[in-house]
Structures are given as structure tokens and as C-alpha cells.
Design an enzyme around this catalytic site. Sequence first.
Site, mmCIF file in Angstrom:
data_model
loop_
_atom_site.group_PDB
_atom_site.id
_atom_site.type_symbol
_atom_site.label_atom_id
_atom_site.label_comp_id
_atom_site.label_asym_id
_atom_site.label_seq_id
_atom_site.Cartn_x
_atom_site.Cartn_y
_atom_site.Cartn_z
ATOM 1 N N ASP A 70 0.870 -1.170 0.000
ATOM 2 C CA ASP A 70 0.000 0.000 0.000
ATOM 3 C C ASP A 70 0.909 1.222 0.000
ATOM 4 O O ASP A 70 1.876 1.297 0.766
ATOM 5 C CB ASP A 70 -0.947 0.013 1.205
ATOM 6 C CG ASP A 70 -2.191 0.844 0.886
ATOM 7 O OD1 ASP A 70 -2.818 0.607 -0.165
ATOM 8 O OD2 ASP A 70 -2.523 1.752 1.667
ATOM 9 N N GLY A 154 0.506 6.426 -12.005
ATOM 10 C CA GLY A 154 0.113 7.230 -10.842
ATOM 11 C C GLY A 154 0.729 8.625 -10.864
ATOM 12 O O GLY A 154 0.639 9.351 -11.869
ATOM 13 N N ASP A 156 3.823 9.382 -10.832
ATOM 14 C CA ASP A 156 5.203 9.403 -11.347
ATOM 15 C C ASP A 156 5.517 10.641 -12.198
ATOM 16 O O ASP A 156 6.618 11.189 -12.078
ATOM 17 C CB ASP A 156 5.490 8.132 -12.171
ATOM 18 C CG ASP A 156 5.765 6.923 -11.290
ATOM 19 O OD1 ASP A 156 5.976 7.103 -10.070
ATOM 20 O OD2 ASP A 156 5.783 5.791 -11.817
ATOM 21 N N ARG A 182 9.001 1.760 -3.348
ATOM 22 C CA ARG A 182 8.668 0.340 -3.502
ATOM 23 C C ARG A 182 9.944 -0.511 -3.531
ATOM 24 O O ARG A 182 10.006 -1.573 -2.913
ATOM 25 C CB ARG A 182 7.851 0.136 -4.791
ATOM 26 C CG ARG A 182 7.394 -1.310 -5.031
ATOM 27 C CD ARG A 182 6.273 -1.405 -6.035
ATOM 28 N NE ARG A 182 5.093 -0.692 -5.571
ATOM 29 C CZ ARG A 182 4.706 0.506 -6.069
ATOM 30 N NH1 ARG A 182 5.341 1.058 -7.076
ATOM 31 N NH2 ARG A 182 3.661 1.119 -5.542
HETATM 32 P P1 ITT Z 1 -3.679 -2.237 -5.241
HETATM 33 O O1 ITT Z 1 -4.317 -1.710 -3.987
HETATM 34 O O2 ITT Z 1 -4.533 -3.224 -5.963
HETATM 35 O O3 ITT Z 1 -2.290 -2.728 -5.016
HETATM 36 P P2 ITT Z 1 -3.727 0.571 -6.031
HETATM 37 O O4 ITT Z 1 -3.408 1.268 -7.324
HETATM 38 O O5 ITT Z 1 -5.074 0.846 -5.416
HETATM 39 O O6 ITT Z 1 -3.505 -0.994 -6.279
HETATM 40 P P3 ITT Z 1 -2.401 1.752 -3.707
HETATM 41 O O7 ITT Z 1 -3.680 1.880 -2.971
HETATM 42 O O8 ITT Z 1 -1.208 1.248 -2.989
HETATM 43 O O9 ITT Z 1 -2.582 0.850 -5.014
HETATM 44 O O10 ITT Z 1 -1.898 3.106 -4.364
HETATM 45 C C1 ITT Z 1 -2.544 4.303 -4.254
HETATM 46 C C2 ITT Z 1 -2.213 5.183 -5.419
HETATM 47 O O11 ITT Z 1 -0.916 5.745 -5.243
HETATM 48 C C3 ITT Z 1 -2.159 4.507 -6.791
HETATM 49 O O12 ITT Z 1 -3.428 4.388 -7.349
HETATM 50 C C4 ITT Z 1 -1.286 5.477 -7.568
HETATM 51 O O13 ITT Z 1 -2.038 6.591 -7.993
HETATM 52 C C5 ITT Z 1 -0.314 5.947 -6.488
HETATM 53 N N1 ITT Z 1 0.940 5.174 -6.543
HETATM 54 C C6 ITT Z 1 1.233 4.016 -5.911
HETATM 55 N N2 ITT Z 1 2.482 3.636 -6.204
HETATM 56 C C7 ITT Z 1 2.993 4.561 -7.034
HETATM 57 C C8 ITT Z 1 4.221 4.732 -7.710
HETATM 58 O O14 ITT Z 1 5.200 3.853 -7.586
HETATM 59 N N3 ITT Z 1 4.373 5.803 -8.490
HETATM 60 C C9 ITT Z 1 3.393 6.711 -8.626
HETATM 61 N N4 ITT Z 1 2.195 6.622 -8.049
HETATM 62 C C10 ITT Z 1 1.997 5.554 -7.259
#
Ligand code: ITT
Length: 201
Positions: A70, A154, A156, A182
Site C-alpha cells: 500500500d 500514478g 510518477d 517500492r
Molecule cells: P492495489 O491496492 O490493488 O495494489 P492501487 O493502485 O489501489 O492498487 P495503492 O492503494 O497502494 O494501489 O496506491 C494508491 C495510489 O498511489 C495509486 O493508485 C497510484 O495513484 C499511487 N501510486 C502508488 N504507487 C505509485 C508509484 O510507484 N508511483 C506513482 N504513483 C503511485
Amino acid sequence: MKKIVLATQNRHKVREIKKLLRGLGIKVLTLDCFPGAPEVVEDGKTLEENAAKKARETALYTDSWALADDTGLEVKYLGGKPGVYSARWAGPGCSYHDNNVKLLRELKNARGEKRKAVFKCVMALSDPSGKVKLAKGGISGVITENIRGKNGFGYDPVFYIRKYRKTFAEMPLGLKNRISHRGRALGKAKKLIMQRLAHSG
Ligand code: ITT
């Protein structure tokens, strides 16, 4: 061969995590292998709660080891927002682009140091009985004034690392993985995986 299920619906994360887990001698499965798997409701107040919930529910459903992450982006000027609400910050069904546009809009009066932000990632490793261990990683950066780069996902394209003079979306995946929230969390999680999973029966 030992197996681990990646408890994520996010194909970008799958790509990053698979690359980071290469060479461990562990078969990495995704939720595509379990078509009936129920979607985990992310109703926790913290990244830790959500990561643990995703890993635990997936482990119990698949009767396997499971790894979840997360992630949240915390922006200083916004008092730590969007944080745990990063995914749907611009509203239900929003796109990554919508979130980035909202972020740039909310920061339009913030200059210099006020644009500082931190990406935080919590990895959760669950054994098949639902016992979870966590590993965390973070990286500091600055929110750009424009969207920059085409790689990644996301936030990035708006997350800029001064040392490399690039946003994450302007970096090749190998570099992002080496320095990212990550990559760092998974570096620690890998030790847990080797200790716990490799020695399991
Ligand atoms: P899962 O819960 O199924 O793993 P998710 O996309 O909902 O997928 P998160 O709740 O962890 O994952 O992530 C929240 C948001 O944060 C995600 O939708 C992206 O917009 C952003 N995010 C997560 N990791 C990122 C990264 O490495 N680079 C840029 N944005 C990221």
C-alpha cells in the site's frame, strides 16, 4: 518451487515487483491466476492496515504466501495529503491524470520547498495462515509544476528527484526500482521472504 501471490490489482505494480523479485527462485503468481478472488476493500486508516489486509485476505483465499503493497504520496504543503487516499483522490473512478491535475492545481501557490513530498510504501508479507510481517520504504522528492515523462504510473509524472533531475516518469524502470519507495520496501521484504518462506515446509 515455492510460490508467492502478488495481492494487487495494479498491473504497473506487478511489473515493478516481478522485476525486483527476479532471481530469488520463487514462482511469482498474480491474481489473474485466481479469477474468483474477491476484491479487498481498502478501508484502513493507514498504509500499514491496508497493506496487511490485502496480504492477509489474499493469503487466506489462495492458501498461499501473499505479498501486498500500500502506497501513499504525502505532500507537505497539503498537510500530508493525499496520503492513504492517493488512489481516488480526485473522486470515485478518477484517472491517474485527474489526480495529477488536481495536485498541480492545489499546489499552484506553493513555491520551492513547499512543493516537497514523500512517497511511502508499506509491503506486507502474509503466510498462508494470515500471519503478516511489514517492511517499509520511502523517498523524498518535489512536485513539479507540469506533467513530465511517459513511463511509470500514478503520480510518477509529477514526482521529481533533484539528484537525477528527472521525474519517476522520465526514468527507466530499472532506475526507479533502484531508488523508489517500492524498491526500498521490497529490499527489506526480500529478507523476510528469504527467512520465512524459504524455510517454510
Ligand atoms: P492495489 O491496492 O490493488 O495494489 P492501487 O493502485 O489501489 O492498487 P495503492 O492503494 O497502494 O494501489 O496506491 C494508491 C495510489 O498511489 C495509486 O493508485 C497510484 O495513484 C499511487 N501510486 C502508488 N504507487 C505509485 C508509484 O510507484 N508511483 C506513482 N504513483 C503511485
